[in-house]
Design an enzyme around this catalytic site. Structure first.
Site, short mmCIF file in Angstrom:
data_model
loop_
_atom_site.label_atom_id
_atom_site.label_comp_id
_atom_site.label_asym_id
_atom_site.label_seq_id
_atom_site.Cartn_x
_atom_site.Cartn_y
_atom_site.Cartn_z
N HIS A 139 0.83 -1.21 0.00
CA HIS A 139 0.00 0.00 0.00
C HIS A 139 0.87 1.26 0.00
O HIS A 139 0.64 2.19 -0.78
CB HIS A 139 -0.91 -0.03 1.23
N GLU A 140 1.89 1.29 0.85
CA GLU A 140 2.76 2.47 0.93
C GLU A 140 3.56 2.67 -0.36
O GLU A 140 3.73 3.80 -0.84
CB GLU A 140 3.70 2.36 2.14
N HIS A 143 1.39 4.26 -2.95
CA HIS A 143 1.30 5.73 -2.80
C HIS A 143 2.48 6.40 -3.52
O HIS A 143 2.32 7.40 -4.20
CB HIS A 143 1.36 6.14 -1.33
N GLU A 202 -6.30 6.89 -1.45
CA GLU A 202 -6.38 5.67 -0.64
C GLU A 202 -6.88 4.49 -1.47
O GLU A 202 -6.37 3.38 -1.37
CB GLU A 202 -7.29 5.89 0.58
ZN LIG Z 1 -2.72 5.11 2.29
#
Ligand SMILES: [Zn+2]
Length: 270
Positions: A139-140, A143, A202
């Site tokens: 997830h990071e 981003h 997100e």
């Molecule tokens: Zn996030």
């Protein structure tokens, strides 16, 4: 004051007209006023400053740091292979992956542009297993390579520094520029108000993060119980990670929507 505001508005419109780039990962047009190479240079400096101010665990002596290293190596090599095979190797241009674990009660993790990742040991009490850690790391990283921080930094340069070029801002307003950088990448709380990622950012990070973890051979279905545990930590004073990555039923619903696609990558990885 009024004139200044309208000049800023004009600058913003000009930037929106000329400074939008099509993101190669998400296919979305994003405000992009800063060169990726400039951001990566700043990230490398900020990363080393951050590490020098924290207790970094040695993977040779800490099982947790060893696990973070392993997750990082598996995910970064899967992503690199994938984008090269798609003819999109430029997505990772300038990336020089580094994964570090710091001793901290805070529940947090982040990835700076160029692939500079930090996991806080506090997060491991919520991930509870290697697969859930891979979900967060995926997830990071999503981003970073979807250039969400760059998008926020560009917006901040317009709003707070009047559209000043990054190199000028670094030399003329070093503290403000550094704070803006840390805020844009959701790093640390010492800079004051934490900026939550937008709902759209997100959702993108969840979608691609699941795929990245799955490609590396981690079961993406682990994301559901992980985010459930994280959501349950909300309330009075939610952990840093939850204030920058707000979580609720919408996230869980979307994760379930993305699951079939992620599972295809997972099944191919084994
Ligand atoms: Zn996030």
């Amino acid at each position: 004051m009024k004139a200044k505001k309208s000049i800023l508005l004009l600058l913003l419109i000009a930037a929106l007209l000329t400074g939008c780039l099509l993101n190669k990962v998400t296919g979305r047009k994003q405000l992009s006023l800063i060169q990726e190479s400039e951001l990566q240079l700043m990230a490398t400096n900020q990363y080393h400053t951050f590490l020098s101010e924290h207790e970094v665990l040695n993977p040779g002596r800490s099982k947790n740091a060893e696990m973070v290293d392993r997750v990082g190596a598996r995910i970064s090599s899967a992503i690199t292979k994938y984008y090269q095979s798609q003819g999109k190797g430029s997505v990772l241009e300038g990336y020089d992956w580094e994964f570090n674990t710091i001793e901290s009660k805070d529940i947090n993790a982040w990835c700076m542009p160029g692939g500079k990742v930090v996991v806080y040991t506090g997060l491991l009490s919520v991930t509870q297993n290697e697969t859930a850690l891979a979900i967060v790391v995926g997830h990071e990283i999503a981003h970073a390579i979807a250039k969400h921080g760059s998008e926020r930094m560009s917006q901040g340069m317009m709003q707070q520094l009047g559209g000043m070029a990054l190199q000028v801002a670094i030399s003329q307003k070093p503290t403000e520029t550094q704070n803006l950088f840390l805020q844009s990448y959701a790093i640390g709380s010492q800079v004051g108000a934490l900026l939550p990622w937008s709902r759209q950012q997100e959702t993108e990070a969840d979608q691609y993060g699941l795929i990245f973890a799955a490609m590396a051979g981690y079961d993406p279905r682990e994301a559901i119980p992980f985010w459930q545990r994280m959501t349950d930590l909300g309330g009075g004073s939610p952990p840093e990670f939850l204030s920058t990555h707000p979580s609720d039923e919408t996230r869980l619903r979307k994760l379930k929507q993305f699951m079939p696609e992620a599972l295809k990558y997972y099944n191919q990885s084994n």
